[in-house]
Design a protein around this motif. Structure first.
Motif, PDB file in Angstrom:
ATOM      1  N   ILE A 280      10.006  14.715  -9.995  1.00 16.87           N
ATOM      2  CA  ILE A 280       9.429  13.951  -8.887  1.00 16.87           C
ATOM      3  C   ILE A 280      10.511  13.529  -7.903  1.00 16.87           C
ATOM      4  O   ILE A 280      10.297  13.512  -6.694  1.00 16.87           O
ATOM      5  CB  ILE A 280       8.661  12.725  -9.427  1.00 16.87           C
ATOM      6  N   SER A 281      11.664  13.179  -8.416  1.00 18.10           N
ATOM      7  CA  SER A 281      12.803  12.846  -7.551  1.00 18.10           C
ATOM      8  C   SER A 281      14.039  13.515  -8.131  1.00 18.10           C
ATOM      9  O   SER A 281      14.023  14.015  -9.246  1.00 18.10           O
ATOM     10  CB  SER A 281      12.986  11.332  -7.446  1.00 18.10           C
ATOM     11  N   GLY A 282      15.099  13.497  -7.344  1.00 22.04           N
ATOM     12  CA  GLY A 282      16.340  14.122  -7.783  1.00 22.04           C
ATOM     13  C   GLY A 282      17.536  13.302  -7.351  1.00 22.04           C
ATOM     14  O   GLY A 282      17.404  12.167  -6.881  1.00 22.04           O
ATOM     15  N   GLN A 283      18.697  13.881  -7.471  1.00 27.61           N
ATOM     16  CA  GLN A 283      19.937  13.201  -7.098  1.00 27.61           C
ATOM     17  C   GLN A 283      19.944  12.807  -5.621  1.00 27.61           C
ATOM     18  O   GLN A 283      20.527  11.810  -5.238  1.00 27.61           O
ATOM     19  CB  GLN A 283      21.150  14.093  -7.397  1.00 27.61           C
ATOM     20  N   ALA A 284      19.263  13.606  -4.798  1.00 31.55           N
ATOM     21  CA  ALA A 284      19.252  13.344  -3.357  1.00 31.55           C
ATOM     22  C   ALA A 284      18.547  12.030  -3.018  1.00 31.55           C
ATOM     23  O   ALA A 284      18.841  11.413  -1.993  1.00 31.55           O
ATOM     24  CB  ALA A 284      18.571  14.492  -2.620  1.00 31.55           C
ATOM     25  N   GLN A 285      17.627  11.602  -3.866  1.00 31.52           N
ATOM     26  CA  GLN A 285      16.896  10.358  -3.592  1.00 31.52           C
ATOM     27  C   GLN A 285      17.650   9.117  -4.053  1.00 31.52           C
ATOM     28  O   GLN A 285      17.248   8.003  -3.753  1.00 31.52           O
ATOM     29  CB  GLN A 285      15.519  10.381  -4.276  1.00 31.52           C
ATOM     30  N   ARG A 286      18.723   9.288  -4.773  1.00 37.08           N
ATOM     31  CA  ARG A 286      19.507   8.147  -5.227  1.00 37.08           C
ATOM     32  C   ARG A 286      20.259   7.529  -4.057  1.00 37.08           C
ATOM     33  O   ARG A 286      20.418   8.141  -3.009  1.00 37.08           O
ATOM     34  CB  ARG A 286      20.501   8.566  -6.309  1.00 37.08           C
ATOM     35  N   GLY A 287      20.734   6.297  -4.269  1.00 34.86           N
ATOM     36  CA  GLY A 287      21.525   5.635  -3.245  1.00 34.86           C
ATOM     37  C   GLY A 287      22.859   6.340  -3.055  1.00 34.86           C
ATOM     38  O   GLY A 287      23.237   7.211  -3.846  1.00 34.86           O
ATOM     39  N   ALA A 288      23.588   5.959  -2.027  1.00 39.13           N
ATOM     40  CA  ALA A 288      24.877   6.580  -1.726  1.00 39.13           C
ATOM     41  C   ALA A 288      25.860   6.424  -2.882  1.00 39.13           C
ATOM     42  O   ALA A 288      26.703   7.292  -3.117  1.00 39.13           O
ATOM     43  CB  ALA A 288      25.466   5.978  -0.453  1.00 39.13           C
ATOM     44  N   ASP A 289      25.745   5.323  -3.610  1.00 37.44           N
ATOM     45  CA  ASP A 289      26.634   5.076  -4.743  1.00 37.44           C
ATOM     46  C   ASP A 289      26.064   5.604  -6.061  1.00 37.44           C
ATOM     47  O   ASP A 289      26.596   5.326  -7.134  1.00 37.44           O
ATOM     48  CB  ASP A 289      26.934   3.589  -4.871  1.00 37.44           C
TER      49      ASP A 289
END
Length: 189
Positions: free
Chosen positions: A43-52
């Protein structure tokens, strides 16, 4: 004074500030688990995580994720189990949608239901931490802990007299009072 002077081997901070810090840290751990769960389902991936690299979920969005994804996945799973195995399937690995998250290769029906129970516990605990997202100041968060979650509140009679008006303003309620220095209290206090 007080807890700071206590010579203990514990690394935990049981002050209001320490309890708030623990609650926020625990909330962050749970949100990371929700993020990993979301990523394991695609559903989500690394790209949806915050900058940190922080999780993209809040307690509120995690609740929506639970209602719209996890509960739905469980209903689909239970329906397929009934259709295919008649409700008593030994191996339900092919039907269980969370094998990647729980890192299992084979799942029995009993194990699958215990995994679903673990997920419910995760989201239930996370719901308890939602007020920490809404309350911004350290003081508001500490007051929330004292009034809503604390089972035991310890203070000296002197401190109780000092913070009395604040406790009344918060609507602090209690069932029992244990006073160490009760001989020093005046009846009016």
């Amino acid at each position: 004074a007080g807890e700071r002077d206590l010579d203990t081997d514990s690394s935990h901070d049981f002050t209001k500030i320490g309890r708030v810090a623990y609650s926020i840290h625990r909330r962050d751990q749970l949100l990371e688990q929700v993020q990993q769960l979301s990523e394991s389902l695609g559903i989500s991936g690394q790209a949806q995580r915050g900058a940190d690299g922080s999780p993209s979920y809040t307690c509120e969005t995690a609740e929506y994720f639970h209602k719209h994804q996890i509960v739905r996945q469980r209903k689909i799973f239970e329906k397929k189990v009934l259709e295919i195995t008649g409700g008593n399937g030994e191996d339900v690995t092919a039907l269980f949608p969370f094998c990647d998250y729980f890192k299992v290769k084979s799942v029995s029906l009993a194990e699958a239901r215990s995994f679903f129970s673990a997920l419910e516990k995760l989201f239930s605990e996370l719901a308890e931490y939602r007020p920490f997202e809404l309350l911004r100041s350290q003081r508001q968060r500490a007051d929330y802990l004292v009034t809503k979650q604390a089972r035991i509140v310890a203070m000296t009679c002197t401190h109780a007299a000092i913070v009395r008006s604040n406790l009344i303003e918060l609507g602090f309620e209690y069932d029992n009072v244990v006073m160490e220095e009760s001989g020093q209290m005046l009846e009016i206090e």
